[in-house]
Design a protein around this motif. Structure first.
Motif, mmCIF file in Angstrom:
data_model
loop_
_atom_site.group_PDB
_atom_site.id
_atom_site.type_symbol
_atom_site.label_atom_id
_atom_site.label_comp_id
_atom_site.label_asym_id
_atom_site.label_seq_id
_atom_site.Cartn_x
_atom_site.Cartn_y
_atom_site.Cartn_z
ATOM 1 N N UNK A 117 -1.476 5.167 -15.665
ATOM 2 C CA UNK A 117 -2.290 3.958 -15.810
ATOM 3 C C UNK A 117 -3.174 3.670 -14.600
ATOM 4 N N UNK A 118 -3.283 4.615 -13.674
ATOM 5 C CA UNK A 118 -4.117 4.414 -12.493
ATOM 6 C C UNK A 118 -5.598 4.278 -12.866
ATOM 7 N N UNK B 67 -14.159 -1.034 -5.281
ATOM 8 C CA UNK B 67 -13.720 -2.426 -5.327
ATOM 9 C C UNK B 67 -13.214 -2.961 -4.002
ATOM 10 N N UNK B 68 -12.855 -2.093 -3.084
ATOM 11 C CA UNK B 68 -12.342 -2.561 -1.789
ATOM 12 C C UNK B 68 -13.210 -2.080 -0.630
ATOM 13 N N UNK B 69 -14.473 -1.772 -0.920
ATOM 14 C CA UNK B 69 -15.381 -1.283 0.123
ATOM 15 C C UNK B 69 -15.626 -2.357 1.181
ATOM 16 N N UNK B 70 -15.764 -1.916 2.410
ATOM 17 C CA UNK B 70 -16.005 -2.822 3.538
ATOM 18 C C UNK B 70 -17.490 -3.175 3.601
ATOM 19 N N UNK C 241 -3.083 3.923 -2.795
ATOM 20 C CA UNK C 241 -3.208 2.846 -3.767
ATOM 21 C C UNK C 241 -2.567 1.561 -3.270
ATOM 22 N N UNK C 242 -3.000 0.454 -3.885
ATOM 23 C CA UNK C 242 -2.291 -0.803 -3.707
ATOM 24 C C UNK C 242 -1.477 -1.065 -4.972
ATOM 25 N N UNK C 243 -1.025 -2.280 -5.164
ATOM 26 C CA UNK C 243 -0.191 -2.584 -6.325
ATOM 27 C C UNK C 243 -0.990 -2.638 -7.617
ATOM 28 N N UNK C 244 -2.311 -2.652 -7.529
ATOM 29 C CA UNK C 244 -3.148 -2.847 -8.707
ATOM 30 C C UNK C 244 -3.908 -1.604 -9.124
ATOM 31 N N UNK C 245 -4.456 -0.868 -8.147
ATOM 32 C CA UNK C 245 -5.287 0.283 -8.495
ATOM 33 C C UNK C 245 -5.385 1.260 -7.328
ATOM 34 N N UNK C 246 -5.984 2.414 -7.606
ATOM 35 C CA UNK C 246 -6.160 3.443 -6.585
ATOM 36 C C UNK C 246 -7.272 3.031 -5.616
ATOM 37 N N UNK D 198 0.847 -1.186 0.000
ATOM 38 C CA UNK D 198 0.000 0.000 0.000
ATOM 39 C C UNK D 198 0.885 1.239 0.000
ATOM 40 N N UNK D 199 0.386 2.325 -0.593
ATOM 41 C CA UNK D 199 1.202 3.542 -0.646
ATOM 42 C C UNK D 199 0.348 4.773 -0.823
ATOM 43 N N UNK D 200 0.732 5.843 -0.156
ATOM 44 C CA UNK D 200 0.268 7.189 -0.475
ATOM 45 C C UNK D 200 1.319 7.750 -1.420
ATOM 46 N N UNK D 201 0.901 8.108 -2.632
ATOM 47 C CA UNK D 201 1.841 8.492 -3.678
ATOM 48 C C UNK D 201 1.156 9.446 -4.655
#
Length: 235
Positions: A137-138, A180-183, A163-168, A129-132
């Protein structure tokens, strides 16, 4: 072991700090318990007593994020940080939204701490995970899009994202989360962030969230903190 990084933005935003709470083996109720409902009502009332009649721009937690947003080109208040939206809603006489026990408890902690809190289903993320800063391509699927709107809304050039390694996972730092990552009530593991940008204590907010998670959702929690001195932390 996966990591959380703020290395890419730490030089431009040296006051940024984030506490990451990783919670596992969760049991998330679809509705609030009576104890949580009472705690949320108390947080709403405390916010109104403390900040009623005050301009939003004069609230330290709001002002800090407005300054951060301006730092990457957001000059209009049409894009508000998550905590500003919660405070604005409550000061206007509204209540915190009812989603599920986990989302509701971290919204209450956000309101009480005046920090931006966000949460993602860890099993719906990939890699580190990263704040960047945004990349060409995001991708981003806006969970707040209306039924007649296209939810595909990739970030603008130079925007700070989470973001993770795949998408924002979240656009404009902490403005809106990806669908896509909602709880949901089916979520069993989460990565929850408590974020500050010069105002507020992320450790205190994270400890409050852990207490509430353990009481309301069970599970096991651990906390790591990233800042300019330690911009990459394993979790």
């Amino acid at each position: 072991m996966p990591s959380l990084s703020i290395a890419e933005i730490a030089e431009r935003f040296p006051d940024f700090r984030v506490a990451l709470v990783v919670a596992e083996d969760l049991r998330i109720g679809a509705a609030r318990s009576a104890a949580l409902a009472a705690e949320i009502a108390a947080a709403e009332e405390a916010c109104r007593k403390r900040w009623g009649g005050t301009e939003l721009s004069a609230i330290p937690g709001v002002a800090a994020w407005r300054a951060a947003y301006k730092g990457f080109g957001i000059k209009r208040t049409s894009y508000r940080s998550s905590v500003e939206r919660l405070i604005k809603r409550v000061l206007a006489g509204g209540a915190l939204p009812e989603v599920n026990a986990l989302v509701d408890l971290y919204n209450a902690a956000s309101l009480a701490s005046e920090l931006c809190l966000g949460c993602d289903d860890l099993d719906a993320t990939e890699g580190d995970l990263a704040f960047r800063f945004s990349r060409p391509d995001d991708t981003f699927i806006d969970m707040g899009a209306e039924a007649d709107e296209d939810p595909n809304d990739p970030p603008k050039v130079g925007e700070v994202v989470y973001a993770d390694a795949r998408h924002v996972l979240c656009r404009r730092w902490n403005w809106r989360q990806d669908a896509r990552s909602a709880v949901s009530a089916k979520t069993r593991r989460v990565a929850l962030t408590a974020q500050s940008n010069g105002a507020g204590d992320v450790e205190v907010a994270a400890a409050r969230v852990v207490r509430l998670i353990e009481r309301e959702c069970g599970g096991r929690c651990r906390i790591v903190v990233a800042d300019r001195a330690r911009p990459i932390v394993a979790f």
